[in-house]
Design an enzyme around this catalytic site. Structure first.
Site, short mmCIF file in Angstrom:
data_model
loop_
_atom_site.label_atom_id
_atom_site.label_comp_id
_atom_site.label_asym_id
_atom_site.label_seq_id
_atom_site.Cartn_x
_atom_site.Cartn_y
_atom_site.Cartn_z
N LYS A 136 0.83 -1.20 0.00
CA LYS A 136 0.00 0.00 0.00
C LYS A 136 0.87 1.25 0.00
CE LYS A 136 -2.15 1.24 3.85
NZ LYS A 136 -2.92 1.19 5.12
N SER A 211 -7.72 1.36 5.06
CA SER A 211 -6.93 2.17 4.16
C SER A 211 -6.12 1.35 3.15
CB SER A 211 -5.99 3.06 4.98
OG SER A 211 -5.10 2.29 5.77
N SER A 235 -7.87 -1.51 8.80
CA SER A 235 -7.37 -1.15 7.47
C SER A 235 -6.80 -2.30 6.66
CB SER A 235 -6.31 -0.05 7.59
OG SER A 235 -6.89 1.15 8.06
#
Length: 535
Positions: A136, A211, A235
């Site tokens: 990420k 996220s 997340s």
């Protein structure tokens, strides 16, 4: 149940009314978004046809070591897949395709020049040699722009590489690219003003989570086989759930946080975890072993798990919390099916438990995130490294309404809430004490052989922007960050709409190998990751 500071007569007369209003509110929100999106076109990614995309990272490494496939073939297969599906889901935001091809060629040359014993020895040291992975947009990569979704970071290059990426590379894995996140990695829908919105591979009208949303979407779309995410309130697990894959939040302090942005310290540092995301449960123990490095012995990952000695518990969500949705029929049914399957497999009876204190998970999370020594989101959306000013979110809101803001609405609203403190010092202490008592209770209940099954979310993947009106559903995952317990999100197939179902597995610290074993059994019973299909 009701807030403890209410007089008893309020509990008896007003609380039912509060709960009724709550349920009507969520019903109205669901109905409005469903009606609006009924008229929007639905897209999903095509099923993968290349057989190389349908094997685990563990199997891929084995085939490379046996010279049945080459790393270059595997890397090229994933690059073609990303080029096919990324225009649909917008998950990968930075690619390293040329470097990945070069690393794959080097791995293939190395293997070609070794005999069988030498290759075996090489793969003991580098168990993921030639296998691709993604991360990420919150993990530093030296000399690469890593933004954490913050507009002001779009031209800033990292000065070092995150320790977890270094460990993956030392294991031979090949970094394919970086995936999308929300602004400052502080929301559960991945959208920012640099790269735009990531959509769900099963239904483009719905969220990919956050996220680690780009990571979950890319892996769920078979554009990556394994990846790294981070989790402070869900997340890893939320994107894994809505993306139909496995996602793990390990035991605290096992995986280093070095090179992750924003930096978290103190209690937030205990809540934040870096962990693996993957399509196949077979990969979880190998990935975790690589990530924990010298801490591997503390988790006893190679020790076999005696399934029939495990004790099973389950809870059907947050039943009496007015700020969260109650569990939908599909999610409750999936939970019960998982429980029933494990009861039959382990020849045991699961115990349904009620956690009244868990209904305060929202307050626990908000207060656990409070830390006067650290920056809040108003500073993070200026720069995750902080110290460069603070956004006045009250003034930024009308700028957003005019379409001229470089910030997203969830970040602005969170910044406004950061200026408000509805908790008295007494209530603050009460909630923190409640959190700590709940952890003690679970420690006594689960001990070292208990596994708790809990819903991943109240419903299947919501529509885009719906979460702005349902922000506290985060409590379903954030609760376990507040309690600093390891957890795994496991896929349980698709519902009638073609959306992923799932369940969380919760255990006490250092129960990671038991959680992985149960996740592997659920994969056996429910087929694990299921590609998106026309419904």
């Amino acid at each position: 149940m009701g807030p403890r500071w209410f007089p008893s007569w309020v509990w008896f007369y007003v609380w039912p009314l509060i709960m009724l209003i709550s349920r009507l509110y969520f019903l109205a929100v669901n109905l409005i978004f469903a009606l609006y999106n009924y008229f929007q076109p639905r897209k999903w990614v095509p099923e993968p046809t290349d057989r190389l995309l349908l094997i685990s990272a563990t199997q891929s490494a084995k085939l490379i070591s046996q010279r049945e496939i080459t790393s270059r073939q595997l890397i090229d297969a994933y690059i073609r897949r990303i080029e096919q599906i990324n225009p649909i889901i917008n998950a990968m935001v930075v690619s390293f395709f040329d470097d990945a091809r070069a690393e794959a060629d080097e791995a293939d040359r190395t293997i070609e020049n070794l005999n069988g014993d030498e290759v075996k020895e090489l793969f003991q040291k580098k168990p993921l040699l030639g296998v691709p992975f993604t991360v990420k947009d919150a993990f530093e990569v030296e000399d690469v722009v890593v933004t954490c979704g913050v507009y002001n970071m779009k031209d800033v290059k990292s000065k070092s590489t995150a320790e977890t990426i270094i460990r993956m590379k030392n294991a031979g894995a090949v970094l394919l690219g970086i995936t999308n996140v929300p602004e400052a990695s502080m929301w559960f829908e991945s959208n920012n003003t640099i790269y735009g919105r990531t959509v769900n591979p099963y239904d483009s009208r719905r969220i990919a989570g956050g996220s680690s949303g780009g990571e979950g979407a890319l892996i769920g779309a078979a554009g990556s086989v394994v990846g790294l995410g981070s989790d402070i309130g869900g997340s890893i697990r939320i994107p894994s759930f809505v993306g139909g894959i496995f996602g793990m939040k390990p035991t605290p302090n096992m995986v280093p946080l070095d090179g992750h942005i924003p930096v978290k310290r103190n209690f937030q540092g205990e809540m934040l975890r870096i962990g693996p995301m993957c399509r196949y449960a077979e990969d979880l123990p190998l990935l975790l072993k690589i990530l924990v490095g010298p801490n591997a012995s503390k988790l006893n990952l190679d020790e076999p798990v005696v399934r029939k000695k495990l004790r099973l518990f389950y809870a059907e969500g947050l039943q009496d919390c007015p700020v969260t949705q109650s569990l939908s029929y599909e999610m409750r049914h999936a939970l019960r099916k998982a429980v029933k399957f494990l009861e039959m497999k382990y020849d045991t009876n699961a115990t349904r438990i009620c956690l009244p204190t868990a209904n305060y998970a929202c307050e626990m999370f908000v207060l656990s995130m409070e830390d006067e020594t650290q920056s809040d989101i108003r500073e993070w959306i200026v720069n995750p490294y902080s110290g460069q000013g603070k956004v006045d979110c009250w003034k930024e809101l009308p700028v957003f309404m005019m379409g001229k803001s470089k910030h997203t609405l969830p970040s602005i609203l969170q910044g406004i809430l950061a200026t408000v403190n509805p908790f008295t010092p007494g209530r603050h202490r009460e909630v923190i004490n409640m959190r700590d008592r709940l952890r003690d209770q679970l420690e006594q209940l689960l001990s070292d052989d208990g596994i708790l099954l809990f819903p991943c979310w109240s419903v299947t993947a919501p529509f885009h922007n719906e979460t702005v009106f349902e922000p506290f559903d985060l409590s379903y995952t954030a609760l376990w960050n507040c309690l600093r317990l390891p957890a795994i999100s496991c896929p349980l197939g698709l519902d009638a709409k073609g959306l992923p179902l799932g369940v969380q597995l919760i255990g006490m610290p250092f129960s990671d190998r038991q959680l992985i074993a149960v996740a592997q059994d659920l994969e056996e019973g429910f087929s694990g990751w299921t590609p998106a299909r026309m419904q």
